[in-house]
Design a protein around this motif. Structure first.
Motif, PDB file in Angstrom:
ATOM      1  N   ASN A 198       0.827  -1.217   0.000  1.00  0.00           N
ATOM      2  CA  ASN A 198       0.000   0.000   0.000  1.00  0.00           C
ATOM      3  C   ASN A 198       0.854   1.257   0.000  1.00  0.00           C
ATOM      4  N   VAL A 199       1.963   1.237   0.735  1.00  0.00           N
ATOM      5  CA  VAL A 199       2.863   2.390   0.776  1.00  0.00           C
ATOM      6  C   VAL A 199       3.448   2.662  -0.609  1.00  0.00           C
ATOM      7  N   ILE A 200       4.045   1.638  -1.200  1.00  0.00           N
ATOM      8  CA  ILE A 200       4.733   1.841  -2.490  1.00  0.00           C
ATOM      9  C   ILE A 200       3.739   2.184  -3.596  1.00  0.00           C
ATOM     10  N   ALA A 201       2.635   1.449  -3.664  1.00  0.00           N
ATOM     11  CA  ALA A 201       1.668   1.711  -4.739  1.00  0.00           C
ATOM     12  C   ALA A 201       1.029   3.089  -4.569  1.00  0.00           C
ATOM     13  N   SER A 202       0.854   3.530  -3.336  1.00  0.00           N
ATOM     14  CA  SER A 202       0.262   4.859  -3.125  1.00  0.00           C
ATOM     15  C   SER A 202       1.209   5.951  -3.615  1.00  0.00           C
ATOM     16  N   ILE A 203       2.507   5.755  -3.394  1.00  0.00           N
ATOM     17  CA  ILE A 203       3.477   6.736  -3.913  1.00  0.00           C
ATOM     18  C   ILE A 203       3.484   6.701  -5.437  1.00  0.00           C
ATOM     19  N   GLN A 204       3.480   5.503  -6.008  1.00  0.00           N
ATOM     20  CA  GLN A 204       3.429   5.393  -7.476  1.00  0.00           C
ATOM     21  C   GLN A 204       2.189   6.100  -8.028  1.00  0.00           C
ATOM     22  N   ALA A 218       6.595  18.511  -9.741  1.00  0.00           N
ATOM     23  CA  ALA A 218       6.434  17.991  -8.374  1.00  0.00           C
ATOM     24  C   ALA A 218       6.920  16.550  -8.220  1.00  0.00           C
ATOM     25  N   ILE A 219       7.310  15.880  -9.308  1.00  0.00           N
ATOM     26  CA  ILE A 219       7.659  14.456  -9.171  1.00  0.00           C
ATOM     27  C   ILE A 219       8.915  14.260  -8.331  1.00  0.00           C
ATOM     28  N   SER A 220       9.029  13.047  -7.779  1.00  0.00           N
ATOM     29  CA  SER A 220      10.213  12.678  -7.005  1.00  0.00           C
ATOM     30  C   SER A 220      11.387  12.421  -7.945  1.00  0.00           C
ATOM     31  N   ARG A 221      12.546  12.907  -7.552  1.00  0.00           N
ATOM     32  CA  ARG A 221      13.762  12.641  -8.340  1.00  0.00           C
ATOM     33  C   ARG A 221      14.741  11.795  -7.543  1.00  0.00           C
ATOM     34  N   SER A 222      14.167  11.002  -6.614  1.00  0.00           N
ATOM     35  CA  SER A 222      14.973  10.105  -5.781  1.00  0.00           C
ATOM     36  C   SER A 222      14.467   8.677  -5.932  1.00  0.00           C
ATOM     37  N   LEU A 223      15.351   7.729  -5.598  1.00  0.00           N
ATOM     38  CA  LEU A 223      14.888   6.370  -5.348  1.00  0.00           C
ATOM     39  C   LEU A 223      14.410   6.360  -3.903  1.00  0.00           C
ATOM     40  N   GLN A 224      13.148   6.036  -3.696  1.00  0.00           N
ATOM     41  CA  GLN A 224      12.601   6.035  -2.342  1.00  0.00           C
ATOM     42  C   GLN A 224      12.525   4.604  -1.835  1.00  0.00           C
ATOM     43  N   GLU A 227      11.421   0.532   4.639  1.00  0.00           N
ATOM     44  CA  GLU A 227      11.462  -0.759   5.308  1.00  0.00           C
ATOM     45  C   GLU A 227      10.551  -0.611   6.515  1.00  0.00           C
ATOM     46  N   LEU A 228       9.408  -1.255   6.481  1.00  0.00           N
ATOM     47  CA  LEU A 228       8.376  -0.971   7.487  1.00  0.00           C
ATOM     48  C   LEU A 228       8.573  -1.725   8.787  1.00  0.00           C
ATOM     49  N   TRP A 229       9.325  -2.831   8.771  1.00  0.00           N
ATOM     50  CA  TRP A 229       9.462  -3.614  10.004  1.00  0.00           C
ATOM     51  C   TRP A 229      10.497  -2.982  10.929  1.00  0.00           C
ATOM     52  N   ASP A 230      11.653  -2.601  10.358  1.00  0.00           N
ATOM     53  CA  ASP A 230      12.700  -1.963  11.163  1.00  0.00           C
ATOM     54  C   ASP A 230      12.616  -0.440  11.098  1.00  0.00           C
ATOM     55  N   ASN A 231      11.588   0.069  10.432  1.00  0.00           N
ATOM     56  CA  ASN A 231      11.300   1.508  10.410  1.00  0.00           C
ATOM     57  C   ASN A 231      12.419   2.353   9.788  1.00  0.00           C
ATOM     58  N   HIS A 232      12.842   1.948   8.598  1.00  0.00           N
ATOM     59  CA  HIS A 232      13.840   2.737   7.871  1.00  0.00           C
ATOM     60  C   HIS A 232      13.209   3.372   6.637  1.00  0.00           C
ATOM     61  N   VAL A 233      13.547   4.638   6.428  1.00  0.00           N
ATOM     62  CA  VAL A 233      13.144   5.318   5.195  1.00  0.00           C
ATOM     63  C   VAL A 233      14.396   5.956   4.608  1.00  0.00           C
ATOM     64  N   ARG A 234      14.606   5.746   3.307  1.00  0.00           N
ATOM     65  CA  ARG A 234      15.772   6.344   2.657  1.00  0.00           C
ATOM     66  C   ARG A 234      15.354   7.034   1.379  1.00  0.00           C
ATOM     67  N   GLN A 235      15.976   8.172   1.085  1.00  0.00           N
ATOM     68  CA  GLN A 235      15.782   8.853  -0.192  1.00  0.00           C
ATOM     69  C   GLN A 235      17.154   8.898  -0.855  1.00  0.00           C
ATOM     70  N   VAL A 236      17.317   8.156  -1.929  1.00  0.00           N
ATOM     71  CA  VAL A 236      18.605   8.133  -2.619  1.00  0.00           C
ATOM     72  C   VAL A 236      18.539   9.124  -3.777  1.00  0.00           C
ATOM     73  N   ASN A 237      19.359  10.163  -3.681  1.00  0.00           N
ATOM     74  CA  ASN A 237      19.367  11.203  -4.711  1.00  0.00           C
ATOM     75  C   ASN A 237      19.870  10.633  -6.043  1.00  0.00           C
ATOM     76  N   LEU A 238      19.095  10.790  -7.098  1.00  0.00           N
ATOM     77  CA  LEU A 238      19.477  10.219  -8.397  1.00  0.00           C
ATOM     78  C   LEU A 238      20.097  11.249  -9.340  1.00  0.00           C
ATOM     79  N   GLU A 239      20.235  12.485  -8.881  1.00  0.00           N
ATOM     80  CA  GLU A 239      20.806  13.512  -9.771  1.00  0.00           C
ATOM     81  C   GLU A 239      22.231  13.174 -10.222  1.00  0.00           C
ATOM     82  N   PRO A 240      23.103  12.625  -9.316  1.00  0.00           N
ATOM     83  CA  PRO A 240      24.445  12.247  -9.789  1.00  0.00           C
ATOM     84  C   PRO A 240      24.380  11.191 -10.893  1.00  0.00           C
TER      85      PRO A 240
END
Ligand SMILES: [Zn+2]
Length: 346
Positions: A198-204, A218-224, A227-240
């Motif tokens: 639900n999280v990933i499809a809602s962002i898509q 307004a679109i995201s320019r990161s790899l988002q 990880e819901l179990w260990d509560n990690h969120v990462r935004q990997v910048n794709l501009e490089p």
């Protein structure tokens, strides 16, 4: 005052970045949704309710009881009816929003049909479960300059990325080579939790809404990555990566081997299913009635107008009119081919 056909979207239009103009653009928007499983259920449901004017739904699979844990468009009646997912999805979506066009297609997405499937499409959405199809979507996106939104989930983790040709990094900028078959985790080996879908499809879906409403800035320019179990969120910048796109064979070399049919197979082990799909591009249409008569001597046969099923030994064959078959009861390609040859023949 808005026109009556837009009244149902009034709360969405009140959101300033959408407004009535964005809503009208969405009503004229056309989406190709590849895969009507877990991600695809949420994507189709969200976009139908949001008023995207045309949804082309493509899925190769039929429903099973263990899909209901996470494939929220479907219920037990759909499973009992033995419907292909694309058909069951269309039936449900038409009850949700009768003002939009729903176009279900029961097929495996491959290089032979992807051109037709992407005709007059504004945004492609990834609801697939395999990298082979994603690299094909990336190829067709870049070659036809149609944006697409990647999404993938395993266990409690999911990733998503928006690709706008000529503007953002593409999937091959991020992953130069498709993982070899059998080297990635699947829903079979790692399992899958409903909430990450639900999280990933809602962002898509939200990325698709931005693109369709004409709000590309307004679109995201990161790899988002979530990880819901260990509560990690990462935004990997794709501009490089975008800056290095000159070395990407797809972005700057215009090399599209998946689209050309030089990469990719016609058989696949299905994620999470203990099943194998065999397909035969260019196959003569199969007469399901004649096949039903032939196979009723062999095992237990059931059929509807979309597919035929044969239960024999430990196998459950599901055969479609284009000759494609899903063979449950094994995840071994060679064993599945031999069982197909033994009972169905090719
Ligand atoms: Zn690229």
């Amino acid at each position: 005052m808005t026109s009556p056909d837009l009244d149902r979207y009034v709360r969405q239009m009140r959101y300033a970045p959408i407004g009535e103009e964005g809503q009208r653009r969405m009503a004229a928007g056309r989406v190709l949704l590849c895969g009507c499983g877990a991600l695809g259920s949420v994507l189709a449901n969200t976009l139908a309710r949001a008023g995207v004017g045309h949804l082309r739904l493509v899925d190769r699979d039929f429903l099973e009881l263990n899909n209901l844990q996470r494939q929220v468009l479907y219920d037990e009646d759909d499973v009992a009816a033995g419907l292909p997912k694309a058909i069951a999805a269309a039936n449900r979506l038409r009850r949700i929003n009768s003002q939009i066009e729903i176009e279900p297609i029961v097929a495996d997405v491959d290089h032979a049909n992807i051109g037709r499937l992407t005709d007059e499409i504004d945004v492609i959405l990834d609801g697939t479960d395999n990298f082979e199809t994603r690299f094909l979507l990336n190829d067709v996106s870049l070659s036809r300059r149609i944006p697409w939104v990647f999404g993938g989930c395993i266990g409690a983790e999911g990733q998503t990325m928006t690709i706008v040709p000529g503007e953002t990094a593409c999937l091959r900028c991020l992953i130069p080579e498709a993982p070899a078959p059998g080297t990635t985790e699947t829903c079979d080996t790692a399992g899958i939790l409903g909430p990450i879908i639900n999280v990933i499809a809602s962002i898509q879906a939200c990325e698709a809404i931005k693109l369709l409403a004409g709000r590309r800035e307004a679109i995201s320019r990161s790899l988002q990555v979530f990880e819901l179990w260990d509560n990690h969120v990462r935004q990997v910048n794709l501009e490089p990566l975008r800056a290095a796109a000159a070395s990407c064979p797809a972005c700057s070399g215009a090399e599209y081997p998946w689209l050309a049919g030089e990469r990719g197979s016609h058989s696949a082990v299905l994620c999470g299913r203990n099943a194998v799909q065999l397909s035969f591009p260019g196959h003569e249409p199969v007469d399901l009635d004649a096949l039903r008569r032939k196979l009723s001597m062999v095992g237990t046969v059931t059929s509807n107008r979309y597919l035929l099923r044969l239960a024999v030994e430990k196998y459950l064959f599901t055969i479609f009119p284009d000759g494609r078959a899903i063979i449950g009861g094994t995840d071994d390609l060679a064993e599945a081919k031999s069982a197909y040859a033994r009972y169905v023949g090719n």
